[in-house]
Design a protein around this motif. Sequence first.
Motif, PDB file in Angstrom:
ATOM      1  N   LEU A   1     -50.193 -19.360  51.994  1.00 26.97           N
ATOM      2  CA  LEU A   1     -48.997 -18.567  52.306  1.00 26.97           C
ATOM      3  C   LEU A   1     -48.447 -18.963  53.665  1.00 26.97           C
ATOM      4  CD1 LEU A   1     -47.159 -16.158  51.412  1.00 26.97           C
ATOM      5  CD2 LEU A   1     -48.620 -14.703  52.818  1.00 26.97           C
ATOM      6  N   ASN A   2     -47.183 -19.329  53.675  1.00 31.20           N
ATOM      7  CA  ASN A   2     -46.486 -19.629  54.920  1.00 31.20           C
ATOM      8  C   ASN A   2     -45.355 -18.619  55.054  1.00 31.20           C
ATOM      9  OD1 ASN A   2     -46.609 -22.293  56.784  1.00 31.20           O
ATOM     10  ND2 ASN A   2     -44.556 -21.420  56.853  1.00 31.20           N
TER      11      ASN A   2
ATOM     12  N   TYR B   1     -45.202 -19.295  49.094  1.00 35.18           N
ATOM     13  CA  TYR B   1     -46.582 -19.188  48.615  1.00 35.18           C
ATOM     14  C   TYR B   1     -46.808 -20.226  47.524  1.00 35.18           C
ATOM     15  CZ  TYR B   1     -50.957 -17.428  46.795  1.00 35.18           C
ATOM     16  OH  TYR B   1     -52.257 -17.341  46.398  1.00 35.18           O
ATOM     17  N   ASN B   2     -47.788 -21.084  47.745  1.00 35.66           N
ATOM     18  CA  ASN B   2     -48.066 -22.147  46.779  1.00 35.66           C
ATOM     19  C   ASN B   2     -49.164 -21.671  45.831  1.00 35.66           C
ATOM     20  OD1 ASN B   2     -48.124 -24.595  45.470  1.00 35.66           O
ATOM     21  ND2 ASN B   2     -49.354 -25.619  47.028  1.00 35.66           N
ATOM     22  N   GLY B   3     -48.760 -20.822  44.890  1.00 36.03           N
ATOM     23  CA  GLY B   3     -49.733 -20.258  43.962  1.00 36.03           C
ATOM     24  C   GLY B   3     -49.028 -19.285  43.036  1.00 36.03           C
ATOM     25  N   PRO B   4     -49.823 -18.554  42.206  1.00 39.16           N
ATOM     26  CA  PRO B   4     -49.203 -17.670  41.210  1.00 39.16           C
ATOM     27  C   PRO B   4     -48.487 -16.460  41.824  1.00 39.16           C
ATOM     28  CG  PRO B   4     -51.612 -17.674  41.025  1.00 39.16           C
ATOM     29  CD  PRO B   4     -51.267 -18.605  42.131  1.00 39.16           C
ATOM     30  N   GLN B   5     -47.470 -16.008  41.107  1.00 38.76           N
ATOM     31  CA  GLN B   5     -46.630 -14.912  41.610  1.00 38.76           C
ATOM     32  C   GLN B   5     -47.440 -13.614  41.807  1.00 38.76           C
ATOM     33  OE1 GLN B   5     -43.273 -14.013  39.124  1.00 38.76           O
ATOM     34  NE2 GLN B   5     -42.162 -13.007  40.754  1.00 38.76           N
ATOM     35  N   GLU B   6     -48.383 -13.349  40.870  1.00 43.49           N
ATOM     36  CA  GLU B   6     -49.142 -12.092  40.984  1.00 43.49           C
ATOM     37  C   GLU B   6     -49.906 -12.064  42.306  1.00 43.49           C
ATOM     38  OE1 GLU B   6     -50.488 -14.247  37.967  1.00 43.49           O
ATOM     39  OE2 GLU B   6     -48.318 -14.009  37.858  1.00 43.49           O
ATOM     40  N   THR B   7     -50.511 -13.204  42.670  1.00 41.24           N
ATOM     41  CA  THR B   7     -51.279 -13.237  43.922  1.00 41.24           C
ATOM     42  C   THR B   7     -50.344 -13.062  45.111  1.00 41.24           C
ATOM     43  OG1 THR B   7     -52.515 -14.950  42.771  1.00 41.24           O
ATOM     44  CG2 THR B   7     -53.198 -14.478  45.010  1.00 41.24           C
ATOM     45  N   ALA B   8     -49.183 -13.711  45.035  1.00 42.61           N
ATOM     46  CA  ALA B   8     -48.215 -13.572  46.133  1.00 42.61           C
ATOM     47  C   ALA B   8     -47.826 -12.105  46.297  1.00 42.61           C
ATOM     48  CB  ALA B   8     -46.979 -14.417  45.847  1.00 42.61           C
ATOM     49  N   ASN B   9     -47.566 -11.452  45.174  1.00 37.08           N
ATOM     50  CA  ASN B   9     -47.166 -10.044  45.244  1.00 37.08           C
ATOM     51  C   ASN B   9     -48.287  -9.167  45.785  1.00 37.08           C
ATOM     52  OD1 ASN B   9     -44.528 -10.349  44.486  1.00 37.08           O
ATOM     53  ND2 ASN B   9     -44.988 -10.216  42.293  1.00 37.08           N
ATOM     54  N   ASP B  10     -49.535  -9.492  45.406  1.00 37.38           N
ATOM     55  CA  ASP B  10     -50.673  -8.741  45.965  1.00 37.38           C
ATOM     56  C   ASP B  10     -50.722  -8.886  47.478  1.00 37.38           C
ATOM     57  OD1 ASP B  10     -51.405  -7.900  43.507  1.00 37.38           O
ATOM     58  OD2 ASP B  10     -53.077  -9.310  43.245  1.00 37.38           O
ATOM     59  N   LEU B  11     -50.506 -10.123  47.945  1.00 34.41           N
ATOM     60  CA  LEU B  11     -50.590 -10.380  49.385  1.00 34.41           C
ATOM     61  C   LEU B  11     -49.496  -9.651  50.160  1.00 34.41           C
ATOM     62  CD1 LEU B  11     -51.326 -14.220  49.340  1.00 34.41           C
ATOM     63  CD2 LEU B  11     -52.789 -12.451  50.341  1.00 34.41           C
ATOM     64  N   LEU B  12     -48.323  -9.547  49.544  1.00 34.61           N
ATOM     65  CA  LEU B  12     -47.184  -8.972  50.263  1.00 34.61           C
ATOM     66  C   LEU B  12     -46.986  -7.479  49.975  1.00 34.61           C
ATOM     67  CD1 LEU B  12     -44.784 -12.024  49.974  1.00 34.61           C
ATOM     68  CD2 LEU B  12     -46.101 -11.278  51.953  1.00 34.61           C
ATOM     69  N   LYS B  13     -47.847  -6.935  49.104  1.00 34.22           N
ATOM     70  CA  LYS B  13     -47.737  -5.503  48.773  1.00 34.22           C
ATOM     71  C   LYS B  13     -47.850  -4.607  50.014  1.00 34.22           C
ATOM     72  CE  LYS B  13     -49.499  -2.192  45.468  1.00 34.22           C
ATOM     73  NZ  LYS B  13     -50.623  -1.829  44.652  1.00 34.22           N
ATOM     74  N   PRO B  14     -48.828  -4.870  50.908  1.00 27.57           N
ATOM     75  CA  PRO B  14     -48.918  -4.006  52.107  1.00 27.57           C
ATOM     76  C   PRO B  14     -47.630  -4.010  52.931  1.00 27.57           C
ATOM     77  CG  PRO B  14     -50.847  -5.434  51.926  1.00 27.57           C
ATOM     78  CD  PRO B  14     -49.886  -5.883  50.867  1.00 27.57           C
ATOM     79  N   LEU B  15     -46.976  -5.158  52.990  1.00 30.88           N
ATOM     80  CA  LEU B  15     -45.725  -5.234  53.760  1.00 30.88           C
ATOM     81  C   LEU B  15     -44.625  -4.448  53.065  1.00 30.88           C
ATOM     82  CD1 LEU B  15     -43.869  -6.402  55.962  1.00 30.88           C
ATOM     83  CD2 LEU B  15     -43.565  -8.433  54.552  1.00 30.88           C
TER      84      LEU B  15
END
Length: 465
Positions: free
Chosen positions: A239-240, A270-284
């Motif tokens: 993630l950048n 994010y160089n990866g699946p959308q679900e993981t990206a959304n998990d990472l950005l959920k707190p924000l």
Amino acid sequence: MDQEFIVQLKAQLRGELIEPTDAGYEEARKVYNAMISRKPRLIVKCADVADVIAAVHFGQQHSLKVSIRGGGHNAGGLGVCDDGLVIDLSRINYVHVDPSTKTVRAGSGCTWADMDHATHAFGLAVPSGIISTTGVGGLTLGGGMGHLTRQYGLTIDNLLAADVVLADGSFVVASAKEDPELFWAIRGGGGNFGVVTSFLFQAHPVQTVCAGPMLWEMEQAEDIMKWYRQFIVGAPQELNGFFAFLTVPPGPPFPEALHFKKMCGLIWCYNGPQETANDLLKPLRNFRPPAFEFFAPMPFPMLQSMFDGLYPPGLQWYWKADFVKELSDPAVALHIAHGSQLPTLHSTMHLYPINGAAHRVGNADTPWAYRDALWSQVIVGVDPDPANAERITGWARNYWEALHPFSAGGAYINFMMEGEGEDRIRATYGDNYQRLARLKAKYDPANFFRVNQNIHPDAAAKASG
Ligand SMILES: Cc1cc2nc3c(=O)[nH]c(=O)nc-3n(C[C@H](O)[C@H](O)[C@H](O)COP(=O)(O)OP(=O)(O)OC[C@H]3O[C@@H](n4cnc5c(N)ncnc54)[C@H](O)[C@@H]3O)c2cc1C
């Protein structure tokens, strides 16, 4: 200069020789930053390495000032010079991808759009910047940071070899095995050491990324900056995200209510699946829901060219930069005080993360001496109207002066204007400066290549004497 010599040079070239009286001269002398208007004596649009060698010999024989032009994007307009010879590489723009080794050979006239187009077909990419019209040459030789920095490092960390025409016109290959000292110097030392005619890069698997901006009202900038400074240090390297102060452009995809609004934003990749990206950005999203977001899966070249339309060639640009190790509370307050006063629609401030994979390399392993910095900060005053040049310059300078005491000292060499002074260049290279000066004295003792962020060969003698 005797016309006879010019006729002789023309006869040696496969490319084009452009003089001030030629029809193409005005177009050929233009660079991306319209604040720069220089009038070279000759422009050689090189078609191949032989043309570069001929141009270097010609420059030497006639004691000409020489500039090297790749994509023409340099902030200070260092690709072009007054009264001298421009070695224009834009025609040397082939890309060859070897999918078996995931390596890419690029001619030095390529832009990153050329590179991304060629590598994307193989599901690969080489880490670069954030605007696809930027040249591969200048960006790489200065370091190179962008959407893939946290995962795959700086562009120089992915350079495997380069073909170089030296100041005496000789041709060498620089790599870890062949001429390793030159290879060290060109990975951050800019155009000081020779004309690079081709680059060999290691590429990486990058196909569809989840990317795009999230925007917040300026009132929330303090919360967002403070959240971001903590998050990005520990975030997964895939993630950048860079922070920006910006004015919302008046067009799609932005809702009309936000047009021309000064806001702050985070631009993710994010160089990866959308679900993981959304998990990472959920707190924000829970902490401060963005006023607008355009975060979606997209082909990597789409992200790379997302801002091209907003920043076409021909605008006025004034840049001021620094490396930053810590974003303290007082620095955040000053950022907001100045960032909320963006003077024009195009003006902006970016904080690019340069941690993650970029930290795996040591400070002395390449000339880039700030591997321990967390951000590369750039304040850019931009506007189409030359009448606003002073306004954008004044804003950028005041902003920079307020924040500079909170910086690490030096700045990314590719974000500097011309003439910032030797002290700034020394501060940027830090402990690596003396080694660079010694190598400059070895490879270019007469400082033939001096239209750049110049490392003077005499600096080595001064230090040892
Ligand atoms: C809109 C915009 C966005 C940018 N975004 C980013 C970003 O995201 N990340 C980033 O890292 N940088 C970024 N930059 C900065 C960019 O890296 C520099 O402007 C860089 O100098 C551009 O390279 P160029 O080849 O286009 O430049 P040019 O103006 O053509 O060349 C600049 C200098 O580089 C040297 N040079 C270029 N090619 C060669 C060569 N083949 N051999 C030897 N010397 C050479 C020469 O000294 C030359 O004077 C951006 C610049 C702009 C204008």
